[in-house]
Design an enzyme around this catalytic site. Structure first.
Site, PDB file in Angstrom:
ATOM      1  N   VAL A  64       0.814  -1.225   0.000  1.00 42.43           N
ATOM      2  CA  VAL A  64       0.000   0.000   0.000  1.00 42.43           C
ATOM      3  C   VAL A  64       0.839   1.263   0.000  1.00 42.43           C
ATOM      4  CG1 VAL A  64      -2.039  -1.035   1.085  1.00 42.43           C
ATOM      5  CG2 VAL A  64      -0.223  -0.037   2.530  1.00 42.43           C
ATOM      6  N   ASN A  90      -7.214  -1.724   5.951  1.00 40.99           N
ATOM      7  CA  ASN A  90      -6.752  -2.429   7.143  1.00 40.99           C
ATOM      8  C   ASN A  90      -5.240  -2.405   7.313  1.00 40.99           C
ATOM      9  OD1 ASN A  90      -6.795  -4.646   9.328  1.00 40.99           O
ATOM     10  ND2 ASN A  90      -5.587  -5.568   7.682  1.00 40.99           N
ATOM     11  N   SER A 141      -7.520   2.403  15.725  1.00 45.88           N
ATOM     12  CA  SER A 141      -7.077   1.823  16.990  1.00 45.88           C
ATOM     13  C   SER A 141      -7.602   2.664  18.142  1.00 45.88           C
ATOM     14  CB  SER A 141      -5.546   1.783  17.047  1.00 45.88           C
ATOM     15  OG  SER A 141      -5.085   1.474  18.352  1.00 45.88           O
ATOM     16  N   TYR A 154       2.638   6.064  16.513  1.00 43.45           N
ATOM     17  CA  TYR A 154       1.476   5.213  16.257  1.00 43.45           C
ATOM     18  C   TYR A 154       0.190   5.921  16.680  1.00 43.45           C
ATOM     19  CZ  TYR A 154      -1.547   1.107  16.206  1.00 43.45           C
ATOM     20  OH  TYR A 154      -2.577   0.226  15.954  1.00 43.45           O
ATOM     21  N   SER A 157      -0.635   8.668  14.230  1.00 46.97           N
ATOM     22  CA  SER A 157      -1.127   8.158  12.943  1.00 46.97           C
ATOM     23  C   SER A 157      -2.578   7.702  13.032  1.00 46.97           C
ATOM     24  CB  SER A 157      -0.239   7.008  12.452  1.00 46.97           C
ATOM     25  OG  SER A 157      -0.429   5.826  13.215  1.00 46.97           O
ATOM     26  N   LYS A 158      -2.955   7.067  14.130  1.00 47.31           N
ATOM     27  CA  LYS A 158      -4.328   6.582  14.257  1.00 47.31           C
ATOM     28  C   LYS A 158      -5.295   7.719  14.573  1.00 47.31           C
ATOM     29  CE  LYS A 158      -3.561   2.307  13.244  1.00 47.31           C
ATOM     30  NZ  LYS A 158      -4.091   1.746  11.969  1.00 47.31           N
ATOM     31  N   ILE A 187      -5.667  -6.893  20.523  1.00 51.02           N
ATOM     32  CA  ILE A 187      -6.260  -8.040  19.835  1.00 51.02           C
ATOM     33  C   ILE A 187      -5.158  -9.084  19.631  1.00 51.02           C
ATOM     34  CG2 ILE A 187      -7.476  -8.821  17.773  1.00 51.02           C
ATOM     35  CD1 ILE A 187      -9.069  -6.779  19.409  1.00 51.02           C
TER      36      ILE A 187
END
Length: 256
Positions: A64, A90, A141, A154, A157-158, A187
């Protein structure tokens, strides 16, 4: 839920939440287009989908973060099926680090995968989703809705992905294209092992994380997949701009 006749593109489908989603949506009757970088894993997931589904998935080895790959994925999908009903963004990655020790290379790597790639693939998909009055589900997230130390890039970014979800939902609503995200907490996948945890460290992490979720356990990839299926289907026809926490209550917990 019935996804028969729906052409659904899932990125990062060769492992984790993406793989579970591929199998779950195929079982509900969707025609899946699965992309991932690992050809061996992608073929395995494709075979598992074919075993449970009504339609054979289209497998496309792609990255991607590469613009040419994204163009090829959309063009191949339309050439094969003539339409696109749902895009599931995803593919993503994580890294640890704080403002004191995160490198610019780490920053660029995470933001390229988790934000820029989603932006680009969505741009390419939107004209086709407008034609089908389809929808988009972004996999974000709980790190986008809450703040955590030592996961700076992270979390950024989310959080950006959640804002992307809301803004594009407003922009595309007049054209009857819905945009939502799911926001998982911890998860059970190989996500954390890819960050460098060995088996012992990961087991300890899961035991600790169970206490950080109100339901007293961590989640399963299939539970995120079912939430994605709900948002992707006509069952959620009046839902757009939503960030749906699939997190065992982690998002609403506060330390005391």
């Amino acid at each position: 839920m019935d996804l028969k006749g729906k052409v659904i593109l899932i990125t990062g489908a060769s492992s984790g939440i993406g793989a579970a989603t591929a199998k779950y949506l195929t079982e509900l009757g969707a025609t899946a287009v699965l992309t991932g970088r690992n050809a061996e894993n992608l073929n395995q997931i494709g075979a598992e989908c074919e075993a449970v589904g009504k339609a054979k998935p289209l497998l496309i080895v792609a990255d991607v973060t590469k613009e040419a790959d994204n163009v090829r994925v959309i063009e191949t999908t339309i050439a094969k099926f003539g339409k696109l009903d749902v895009l599931v963004n995803n593919a993503g990655k994580g890294t640890g680090g704080s403002i004191e020790n995160t490198t610019l290379e780490q920053y660029d790597d995470i933001m390229t995968t988790n934000v820029r790639a989603v932006f680009h693939l969505t741009q390419l998909a939107v004209p086709h989703l407008i034609k089908s009055k389809g929808n988009i589900v972004n996999v974000s997230s709980v790190a986008g809705t809450r703040s955590f130390a030592n996961s700076l890039v992270y979390c950024i970014s989310k959080s950006a992905l959640d804002q992307f979800t809301r803004c594009t939902a407003l922009e595309l609503a007049p054209k009857q294209v819905r945009v939502n995200s799911v926001n998982p907490a911890v998860i059970i996948t190989d996500f954390h092992k890819r960050l460098g945890m060995d088996d012992a460290a990961y087991d300890a992490y899961l035991k600790h994380s169970a206490q950080m979720h109100a339901l007293g356990r961590v989640g399963r990839a299939s539970e995120v997949a079912s939430a994605i299926a709900f948002l992707a289907g006509d069952t959620a026809s009046f839902i757009t701009g939503t960030t749906l926490c699939v997190d065992g209550g982690k998002n609403v917990m506060c330390p005391r």
